[in-house]
Design an enzyme around this catalytic site. Structure first.
Site, PDB file in Angstrom:
ATOM      1  N   HIS A   1      21.215  26.681  29.444  1.00 39.32           N
ATOM      2  CA  HIS A   1      20.477  25.484  29.026  1.00 39.32           C
ATOM      3  C   HIS A   1      19.098  25.865  28.492  1.00 39.32           C
ATOM      4  O   HIS A   1      18.569  26.932  28.838  1.00 39.32           O
ATOM      5  CB  HIS A   1      20.247  24.569  30.235  1.00 39.32           C
TER       6      HIS A   1
ATOM      7  N   CYS B   1      17.202  21.772  37.925  1.00 38.66           N
ATOM      8  CA  CYS B   1      18.462  21.029  37.807  1.00 38.66           C
ATOM      9  C   CYS B   1      18.872  20.327  39.088  1.00 38.66           C
ATOM     10  O   CYS B   1      19.793  19.532  39.082  1.00 38.66           O
ATOM     11  CB  CYS B   1      19.568  21.948  37.321  1.00 38.66           C
TER      12      CYS B   1
HETATM   13  N1  LIG Z   1      20.252  22.085  34.434  1.00 41.44           N
HETATM   14  C1  LIG Z   1      20.773  23.186  34.967  1.00 41.44           C
HETATM   15  O1  LIG Z   1      20.198  24.244  34.941  1.00 41.44           O
HETATM   16  N2  LIG Z   1      22.011  23.065  35.474  1.00 41.44           N
HETATM   17  C2  LIG Z   1      22.699  24.142  36.068  1.00 41.44           C
HETATM   18  C3  LIG Z   1      24.161  23.879  36.043  1.00 41.44           C
HETATM   19  C4  LIG Z   1      24.939  25.005  36.631  1.00 41.44           C
HETATM   20  C5  LIG Z   1      26.442  24.745  36.676  1.00 41.44           C
HETATM   21  N3  LIG Z   1      27.089  25.817  37.362  1.00 41.44           N
HETATM   22  C6  LIG Z   1      27.030  24.594  35.295  1.00 41.44           C
HETATM   23  O2  LIG Z   1      27.439  25.600  34.726  1.00 41.44           O
HETATM   24  O3  LIG Z   1      27.097  23.494  34.771  1.00 41.44           O
END
Ligand SMILES: NC(=O)NCCC[C@H](N)C(=O)O
Length: 256
Positions: free
Chosen positions: A163, A248
């Site tokens: 991201h 997140c």
């Molecule tokens: N906003 C973020 O940094 N989100 C992390 C999401 C991690 C999750 N394992 C994913 O791959 O969607």
């Protein structure tokens, strides 16, 4: 004093099955992750935020990363359409929570995809990462929604990173902390400081001079402290194994 509402979602039993895209999978200790989440919630509460839990979505291993399901801008909540299809059932619980918080609700529609982790708001400028999870249609829809709140969207091409906010976030004064190898920094509209720890470019301004940071970025915490801010440090290494970071795990809604 309350600064506003912080939305969080507790990790479910299937956390260890969360998606991993750009790093090697290592075992997640779910019990330890639960303790780290408790400490994360306590840090938000200690900084003056009213912590509100979004209903669990335990069938979705990544549901704890609640930031990806909504972008909040003033009184508007833009529900996302996550780029990973298996994460889309996380959105209805977030919708319930933002409606209860009194926000106006709109949504990203197909064929658009957008993850909240790709959206970095600084003043009236909104940088949006274009990469594996967020596409041009999602960015265009977000730009139209946020134009109603006087915001300008700046797309930022990403390289080999999940991201935008995995690679760059901003201190309370708008200074960007970034890992420059991971994105096209020429399009960024703010002064930038390069950091040399991956977790160092993940910061969450919590109000006043408080800056939430991960324990895995001690050199950057010293840098942030030297710039006159106060790091609030949490250990979230079980979430880092799933490419999560401090940003997140929550959605901050000021004044709500
Ligand atoms: N906003 C973020 O940094 N989100 C992390 C999401 C991690 C999750 N394992 C994913 O791959 O969607």
């Amino acid at each position: 004093m309350t600064r506003g509402t912080a939305l969080v979602r507790r990790p479910g039993d299937r956390l260890a099955e969360g998606l991993v895209t750009h790093i090697e999978r290592t075992d997640v200790d779910v019990a330890r992750a639960r303790r780290q989440h408790e400490a994360y919630r306590a840090a938000l509460a200690g900084a003056g935020w009213r912590v509100r839990e979004v209903d669990p979505a335990d069938q979705c291993p990544d549901a704890v990363f609640v930031e990806d399901t909504v972008v909040v801008c003033d009184d508007l909540a833009v529900l996302t359409r996550p780029g990973a299809p298996e994460r889309r059932p996380e959105v209805p619980g977030t919708e319930k929570a933002v409606r209860e918080a009194g926000l106006e609700v709109v949504r990203i529609e197909a064929p658009g995809t957008l993850d909240g982790g790709d959206v970095l708001q600084i003043g009236t400028t909104v940088h949006v990462g274009r990469g594996g999870r967020t596409n041009d249609a999602g960015i265009a829809q977000l730009a139209a929604h946020l134009a109603t709140r006087g915001r300008t969207v700046v797309p930022v091409p990403l390289r080999d990173v999940l991201h935008l906010k995995s690679a760059v976030t901003a201190l309370p004064d708008g200074t960007l902390l970034a890992l420059p190898d991971l994105l096209d920094t020429t399009v960024l509209r703010q002064p930038l400081r390069a950091v040399d720890e991956e977790a160092g470019c993940h910061v969450v301004p919590l109000g006043d001079d408080l800056v939430l940071m991960a324990a895995s970025a001690p050199r950057t915490a010293a840098l942030v402290s030297g710039l006159g801010f106060t790091p609030v440090v949490v250990d979230i290494d079980e979430y880092e194994k799933l490419e999560g970071c401090v940003t997140c795990l929550s959605v901050l809604i000021p004044h709500a």
